[in-house]
Scaffold this active site. Sequence first.
Site, short mmCIF file in Angstrom:
data_model
loop_
_atom_site.label_atom_id
_atom_site.label_comp_id
_atom_site.label_asym_id
_atom_site.label_seq_id
_atom_site.Cartn_x
_atom_site.Cartn_y
_atom_site.Cartn_z
N ARG A 120 3.72 31.74 17.30
CA ARG A 120 4.83 31.22 18.12
C ARG A 120 6.02 32.08 17.78
NH1 ARG A 120 8.64 30.07 20.84
NH2 ARG A 120 9.39 27.99 21.38
N HIS A 123 12.22 32.22 17.13
CA HIS A 123 13.07 31.49 18.07
C HIS A 123 13.92 30.47 17.33
CE1 HIS A 123 9.89 28.52 17.45
NE2 HIS A 123 10.72 27.61 17.92
N HIS A 125 16.65 26.70 18.29
CA HIS A 125 17.08 25.75 19.33
C HIS A 125 18.20 24.87 18.82
CE1 HIS A 125 13.67 23.98 17.22
NE2 HIS A 125 12.89 24.86 17.80
N GLU A 129 13.86 20.34 14.34
CA GLU A 129 12.42 20.29 14.59
C GLU A 129 11.71 19.77 13.35
OE1 GLU A 129 10.66 23.89 16.19
OE2 GLU A 129 8.94 23.71 14.86
N HIS A 168 13.29 30.41 13.24
CA HIS A 168 12.01 30.24 12.57
C HIS A 168 10.87 30.84 13.38
CE1 HIS A 168 13.00 26.63 14.98
NE2 HIS A 168 11.72 26.64 15.33
N GLU A 191 9.99 22.46 24.51
CA GLU A 191 9.41 23.61 23.81
C GLU A 191 9.24 24.80 24.75
OE1 GLU A 191 8.90 23.91 20.68
OE2 GLU A 191 7.69 25.73 20.59
MN MN Z 1 10.90 25.65 17.12
#
Ligand code: MN
Length: 414
Positions: A120, A123, A125, A129, A168, A191
Site C-alpha cells: 500500500r 500516503h 490522511h 488510522e 506511512h 481509503e
Molecule cells: Mn493509511
Amino acid sequence: MLSRRNILATAAVGAVSAATARAADFGNPDQPPEGAVNVTNPKALTDPGPQDPGLAGNEAAFQNPPATDVNGMSQFWTSFNLAPKRIQNGGWARQITVDDFKISSTIAGVNMRLGPNGVRELHWHQQAEWAVVTAGVCRITILDQLGRPQVADVAEGGLWYFPAGFPHSLQGLGPDGTEFVIAFDNGESSEFNTLLVTDWIAHTPPEVLAKNFGLPEEAFKNIPVHNRWIYQSNTPALSLAEVEAQMASAAGKPPNPFVFYSDQFKTIHETKSGSVRLADSTNFLVSKTIAATVVTIKPGGMREMHWHPNADEWNYWLKGEGRVTVFNTGPEAMTANFHPGDVGYVKKAFGHYVENTGDTDLVYMEVFKADRFEEIGLSDWLAHSPKDMVAETLNIDLSLLSQIPNDNPALVPA
Ligand code: MN
Ligand code: MN
C-alpha cells in the site's frame, strides 16, 4: 385471543404453574403486539414475494424478530462480505463509510488484503488510522511529527495506530501476505481517496521538485503520472533490522511505538463464559482517539446487558456466530445476527447485549472513537442501587436481588 404477554409468560414458565397467576405482569406490554408469536393464521408469516434465500437466511433475527423487539430502529448491521472490492495488482480493499452505513458517523471501516510483498503506497490522511491484523504479517513504516521513524512487522492479532497526518506505508510479507481491518476515526474517511506521494510528485513542476530535493530535473523524468495505491513488489532485500538502520534519524525513535502486539492486550474481564481484553491509551499509549477490546464469548455465554457512556461502539466480527439486540428510547429494540466479516454499530449509551448463538467461541472487537474504554453493566448498576427501589421499580421479589452479580462480570453466566 391470546395476548403476547400471556404467550411469553407461558413459554417462559413452561408448564402451567403458580406463575400463571402473574402472567399479566410478564413480557412486553406494547400494543399492538409484535412478533410471530402473536400471529394466528400461519399464512401471514410466509414470504411469497421475491427473495434471495441465501441472503435472507443469514439474518434469522430480521426474518423472525423476537417478540420483545420494537421495529423502527436505524440499521446497525452491515458486512464487509457485501462490500465491493477495489482490486489491483498486489491486493485489494473494500470499505464501509458513512455513505454505505448511515449510522456509522464516527468510524469508517476498511478491509484490506496485501498479498505476499504487495504494498500500500506511501500516503497519509487527515484522520487517524487504527488497524487490527487478521491474517499473516504486515510491515508498517511511519514518521512522526518530530521526524522520528518506525518500522515494525505486525502479525495476526496485533494493532497499529497512526495519528492523523503521520505518513506511512504497509506491505504484506511472505509467504502469505496479510489481511487487516482499519478503523478511521471519522465516518467520512475513504481509503480510496487518500493523500498519495505519487499524486503530489506528479502534480508538482519538475523545477520545483529539483529545488525541493536538491536533484537534477532529469531525476524525475520517469515518475509515475498515475498513482500506485496498491502495487506488487518483491521480497524486501533487507532484514527488519537493516531497514530500521537505513531509515534511522538523528531525531531518534518515537518514544512510544505505533504498533501493539497480540500478547500486550490487558484482560479486564474473565469468567467461565469468556473474556474482554483491552487496548486503549492506558496501555497502547499512542492510541489517543481509538479504544478497543477483543471480546471472546464461549458457547452458551453472553456479553451482558451494558452500554458505553463515552462513545459509539463500532464492532467487527472475527469468529463464530452471535446475535445482538440494541435498545434505545422510544422504546426501540432491534436484533441482528452477526457472522465473521460483519460490522455493527451501537450509538453511545444505547443498551445492548451479545449472545453466542453457535457452538464455537464467538470473537469480536469493540472499537470506539475515544481515548479510553468505558462501560456500565446493567446488573452492576442494579446491584449497587437501593434494593427496595429496584424491587419496587421492577416488581421483583426483594429477596432475589441479592443473587444479581455485583462485580460487573461482563461475560455471563459468570
Ligand atoms: Mn493509511
Ligand atoms: Mn458493547
